[in-house]
Motif scaffolding. Structure first.
Motif, PDB file in Angstrom:
ATOM      1  N   GLU A  35      77.746  49.777  23.712  1.00 53.33           N
ATOM      2  CA  GLU A  35      78.240  48.463  23.295  1.00 53.33           C
ATOM      3  C   GLU A  35      77.712  47.391  24.239  1.00 53.33           C
ATOM      4  O   GLU A  35      77.742  47.555  25.458  1.00 53.33           O
ATOM      5  CB  GLU A  35      79.767  48.440  23.310  1.00 53.33           C
ATOM      6  N   LYS A  37      78.461  43.453  24.934  1.00 51.37           N
ATOM      7  CA  LYS A  37      79.313  42.303  24.646  1.00 51.37           C
ATOM      8  C   LYS A  37      78.562  41.004  24.929  1.00 51.37           C
ATOM      9  O   LYS A  37      78.004  40.828  26.015  1.00 51.37           O
ATOM     10  CB  LYS A  37      80.578  42.343  25.501  1.00 51.37           C
ATOM     11  N   ASN A  67      73.831  45.365  13.711  1.00 49.43           N
ATOM     12  CA  ASN A  67      74.606  46.605  13.791  1.00 49.43           C
ATOM     13  C   ASN A  67      74.415  47.448  12.534  1.00 49.43           C
ATOM     14  O   ASN A  67      74.297  48.679  12.602  1.00 49.43           O
ATOM     15  CB  ASN A  67      76.089  46.301  14.002  1.00 49.43           C
ATOM     16  N   ASN A  80      75.241  48.497  19.970  1.00 49.81           N
ATOM     17  CA  ASN A  80      75.935  47.713  18.959  1.00 49.81           C
ATOM     18  C   ASN A  80      76.392  46.422  19.621  1.00 49.81           C
ATOM     19  O   ASN A  80      76.887  46.439  20.754  1.00 49.81           O
ATOM     20  CB  ASN A  80      77.144  48.462  18.412  1.00 49.81           C
ATOM     21  N   ASN A  82      78.810  43.332  20.153  1.00 45.29           N
ATOM     22  CA  ASN A  82      80.206  42.942  19.989  1.00 45.29           C
ATOM     23  C   ASN A  82      80.364  41.496  20.444  1.00 45.29           C
ATOM     24  O   ASN A  82      80.158  41.191  21.628  1.00 45.29           O
ATOM     25  CB  ASN A  82      81.112  43.862  20.806  1.00 45.29           C
TER      26      ASN A  82
END
Length: 400
Positions: A35, A37, A67, A80, A82
């Protein structure tokens, strides 16, 4: 009435953004991805909500798309994306709290804030916690040494203003110009830059000291003495999207027949609702794309954005760029994932294909002329003219 509608609309936008985040799911095939951010700290409520909402929606749309297609490969890992958001309500104290939240969550790259006060207020937090942030705010001190953590995400008023005034002088015969601004640091700073640019072009500045409070709803007393001076161009310096139609309507109802412009991005839907035909001919800085130069990727972005949120804001043609620059710079130097010093080193030589424009356009960092260092995203300078509910391109420029 307009103010109440703006507040209700902002509440709805916030709810839509929350739902959008929930909708950005990942498949089991992507579950093994790491992930990454990316933060947003900016205004998504109140009269200026359109500015920050455009940021958030652009980031969420692009993140969901990336994603969905397997994530983003940076170095040896796939991530991914976020999007972590914080509404600062155009309040510098809340902007600081938002940036502190990003630091606590280990976020190193943040889009926003959207106004001068907020962007200046968060600087100490960003620098102390290793955060690169991308404001949509214009004070040069944010981007000049010794500052180095802020990167301007759009064209500044002191870059677009001279271009607009020069175009109108040469093509529309503008000779006399007047300025009006909200009594806040952002618009006042933009007004001062506009006055300086206008004088440098040899235009006669007939009004430059008229101001209003940002919660004003009847602009007739403010504009009456300005309209009496019969300027060829009335500049609404730093005007918030919710106030622009009220000012335009008041000026036209007072009999003003000249041109009206601003260096801040606007929302066509808000103009249509608040000013109707009175807004025809209104000139503003638009999103960094036009139908003539938009790539298939940009067109698909618009389609996905519209499907996700039920409408589209032209300003997102600019706001789509920040996340793309962050990710492509990290791809160029994966060590920058957790080290912003590496990110800053990469900025000086960074180039990548621009997915949003036709042809061989490149992403790169600019700003050497304005700031003495590369602390600005290179995006096209699109100047729009509003007509019958939509923006039309007036001209396209660039900065170095």
């Amino acid at each position: 009435m307009i103010n109440r509608r703006s507040i209700l609309k902002s509440m709805a936008l916030g709810a839509a953004s929350t739902l959008a985040i929930a909708a950005v799911g990942i498949s089991s095939a992507q579950a093994e991805n790491k992930e990454l951010k990316i933060g947003f700290v900016g205004v998504t409520s109140g009269p200026a909500a359109a500015w920050g909402t455009s940021n958030v929606r652009s980031m969420q749309t692009r993140a969901a798309w990336l994603n969905e297609t397997g994530g983003v490969k940076i170095g040896n890992d796939t991530y991914n994306i976020n999007i972590v958001t914080f509404d600062d309500q155009k309040d510098p104290k809340r902007a600081i709290a938002g940036m502190e939240k990003m630091a606590q969550e280990g976020v190193h790259y943040v889009v926003g804030p959207n106004v001068d006060d907020g962007a200046a207020a968060v600087r100490p937090v960003a620098e102390a916690n290793g955060i690169i942030y991308f404001p949509y705010a214009f004070p040069k001190a944010l981007y000049q040494k010794p500052a180095s953590n802020a990167v301007l995400g759009m064209i500044a008023n002191y870059q677009s203003g001279p271009a607009i005034y020069k175009y109108l002088k040469e093509n529309k015969g503008v000779k006399k110009i007047a300025f009006v601004a909200a009594n806040e640091s952002d618009p006042l700073s933009q007004r001062d830059g506009g006055v300086e640019a206008a004088k440098a072009l040899g235009l006669e500045v007939v009004a430059q000291n008229d101001t209003y409070q940002n919660d004003t709803r009847d602009f007739t007393p403010v504009l009456t003495p300005i309209v009496a001076l019969k300027p060829d161009l009335l500049v609404l310096s730093g005007v918030a999207p919710a106030n622009a139609p009220l000012l335009i309507r008041a000026a036209r109802e007072l009999g003003y027949e000249g041109l009206i412009s601003t260096e801040t991005a606007q929302d066509a839907k808000v103009l249509a609702e608040g000013a109707g035909e009175y807004a025809n001919g209104f000139i503003s800085v638009g999103g960094a794309s036009t139908p003539e130069i938009a790539s298939d990727t940009m067109k698909e972005f618009v389609t996905r954005y519209t499907k996700m949120f039920g409408e589209y804001n032209d300003e997102s043609n600019t706001k789509v760029y920040a996340l793309e620059y962050i990710l492509d710079t990290l791809k160029a130097n994966p060590a920058a994932i957790n080290d912003v010093a590496e990110f800053k080193k990469t900025m000086d030589t960074f180039t990548a294909p621009n997915p949003f424009l036709k042809g061989d356009a490149k992403l790169s960092y600019v700003g050497s002329t304005s700031f003495g260092q590369k602390r600005q995203l290179s995006v096209p300078m699109v100047v729009n003219e509003y007509k019958d509910g939509a923006f039309q391109t007036l001209f396209v420029g660039s900065v170095d």
